[in-house]
Write an enzyme that holds these catalytic residues in place. Structure first.
Site, PDB file in Angstrom:
ATOM      1  N   CYS A   1      -7.906  75.200   6.819  1.00  0.00           N
ATOM      2  CA  CYS A   1      -7.385  73.838   6.971  1.00  0.00           C
ATOM      3  C   CYS A   1      -6.043  73.648   6.280  1.00  0.00           C
ATOM      4  CB  CYS A   1      -8.396  72.823   6.435  1.00  0.00           C
ATOM      5  SG  CYS A   1      -8.603  72.885   4.635  1.00  0.00           S
TER       6      CYS A   1
ATOM      7  N   HIS B   1     -10.821  70.027   1.321  1.00  0.00           N
ATOM      8  CA  HIS B   1     -10.254  70.059   2.668  1.00  0.00           C
ATOM      9  C   HIS B   1      -8.855  69.459   2.657  1.00  0.00           C
ATOM     10  CE1 HIS B   1     -10.447  70.424   6.989  1.00  0.00           C
ATOM     11  NE2 HIS B   1     -10.224  69.137   7.195  1.00  0.00           N
TER      12      HIS B   1
ATOM     13  N   ASN C   1      -6.429  65.742  11.785  1.00  0.00           N
ATOM     14  CA  ASN C   1      -7.299  66.792  11.261  1.00  0.00           C
ATOM     15  C   ASN C   1      -7.118  68.067  12.091  1.00  0.00           C
ATOM     16  OD1 ASN C   1      -9.194  68.026   9.646  1.00  0.00           O
ATOM     17  ND2 ASN C   1     -10.904  66.759  10.263  1.00  0.00           N
TER      18      ASN C   1
END
Length: 454
Positions: free
Chosen positions: A73, A373, A395
């Protein structure tokens, strides 16, 4: 010593008290047939939360990216941030930088960094059974990372378009490749420590690490592919015009085509750690945390969360998205892409609250929350009184999550579960920038602020 065994009498009391409340029976009927967390979702929040914002960056990147079954991520987030200005300058409808390219170099550099950590900790007299070495051996190479690790990779290896180095099986599902590397790295760690115990010289250790890295590089290259030394990027712009860049090295591609519009060295990482033992206005680092030998060390400029929020809003209003790290799974309705401290009514279902029974500082201290994250802020809403109300998130979980890949986060959630943000230094007050000149306070390797975004 306190001893309180669960005797038959106590168990009878627990059972009787449970069934004495009919709400428990109703809640049991619901939660035994569905996801107990989703069963607590607030309908009111779903009705009142809208993916509409007062300030939004001009161009959000397309397509929505998907890290799949990997912990990349942090790489997806920075490349999503970088591509917005790049796409505008090159007149593109859609574009992705290669996440696999940075992933390859991070794996290679991270393994080398681990081997050097093994040598350095052995020379420091750290026992293999001790907490530090044991911590390093627990996960010798993971997928996650931090901001300064990104800077190391891009300034050393550059970037390339995704078409020039596409995804592989082990990029999208990294656990099997990682298992191979971890086993080999632990084997090599023993070999290096044995050499040190037998009085090996530094030159002998360097030679052995180089030999070990030949094998490590081979495994990574077989699983991910090996990037070319030079690339040629061909593309059509929005006007259907043919364009060609190259042959050019990945570092030259970054320096010439990307850096003029997004320079990672102009960005700074601010964190918010409210633990009493870690005062604001101080610089911190984490022992043995990094990914590139002789590269930039991981540094945390600790500031109040209100400042992070303010600077994120200023950046977005100036049309620049923001890389940030958070505890993503707390109070998230994933299907609708809503982060709000009121998304779930645990009190109504279970008769007690969850997540918010501890302060943010205590959640860090007791291991209930940490930065896990990284994503990108692309929009913000500010009311008529100038109060920040919510942010929009891009995202890297694909279009099936949230509103076609996007999420909304309230400022209350931000205050509780965001831990760091990266903004251009031009937005940062001089006194905050001055903190980077301090000698950093070293936190232990296992400190929660050293957790990597994945």
């Amino acid at each position: 010593m306190v001893v309180c065994p669960l005797t038959p009498e106590i168990l009878d009391q627990l059972r009787a008290k449970f069934y004495a409340d009919s709400r428990n029976v109703l809640a049991q009927n619901v939660c035994t047939k569905t996801n107990p967390i989703e069963a607590c979702a607030s309908r009111k929040i779903l009705e009142e939360t809208h993916h509409v914002f007062t300030h939004k960056i001009e161009t959000e990147g397309k397509p929505v990216t998907n890290q799949k079954n990997s912990g990349r991520c942090w790489l997806f987030a920075i490349l999503n941030v970088m591509r917005t200005s790049f796409m505008k300058q090159h007149n593109l409808d859609e574009f992705e930088f290669s996440q696999a390219y940075l992933f390859f170099w991070d794996k290679v550099e991270r393994c080398n960094y681990f081997l050097h950590n093994i040598v350095n900790t052995a020379k420091r007299g750290e026992a293999v059974e001790g907490r530090l070495v044991n911590f390093l051996l627990t996960d010798p190479t993971c997928d996650g990372g931090q901001w300064d690790m990104i800077v190391n990779l891009i300034t050393r290896h550059g970037v390339v378009p995704k078409t020039c180095f596409p995804e592989s099986y082990s990029c999208e599902s990294s656990v099997r490749m990682n298992s191979l590397l971890k086993s080999k790295l632990r084997e090599y760690a023993k070999a290096l420590r044995d050499m040190i115990d037998n009085g090996a010289s530094d030159d002998e250790l360097k030679t052995r690490i180089n030999e070990q890295m030949m094998v490590i590089y081979r495994i990574i290259g077989i699983c991910l592919g090996v990037p070319s030394e030079k690339i040629t990027w061909e593309y059509y712009d929005k006007s259907k015009n043919y364009n060609c860049v190259g042959p050019i090295t990945p570092l030259e591609f970054y320096e010439n085509c990307v850096k003029p519009y997004y320079n990672v060295n102009d960005k700074v990482c601010l964190v918010t750690d409210p633990r009493p033992g870690n005062p604001y206005g101080k610089l911190y680092t984490v022992d043995c945390l990094g990914n590139v030998v002789s590269g930039k060390t991981t540094r945390y400029n600790n500031q109040p969360v209100e400042l992070l929020m303010k600077l994120c809003a200023e950046s977005i209003k100036d049309n620049e998205p923001v890389w940030f790290g958070c505890d993503v799974n707390k109070r998230l309705i994933d299907k609708h892409g809503i982060h709000d401290i009121n998304t779930y009514n645990f009190e109504l279902m279970f008769g007690t609250d969850i997540h918010l029974g501890l302060s943010k500082a205590d959640r860090l201290l007791y291991g209930d929350s940490m930065m896990v994250h990284a994503m990108a802020f692309t929009a913000v809403s500010i009311d008529r009184e100038g109060k920040i109300k919510k942010f929009r998130i891009e995202n890297s979980w694909g279009e099936d999550h949230g509103q076609k890949g996007y999420q909304v986060v309230t400022t209350e959630w931000f205050a509780n579960f965001v831990f760091e943000a990266v903004v251009d230094k031009k937005y940062v007050p001089a006194d905050v920038m001055a903190v980077f000149n301090q000698e950093p306070i070293v936190l232990p390797a296992w400190d929660p602020m050293g957790t990597l975004a994945h």
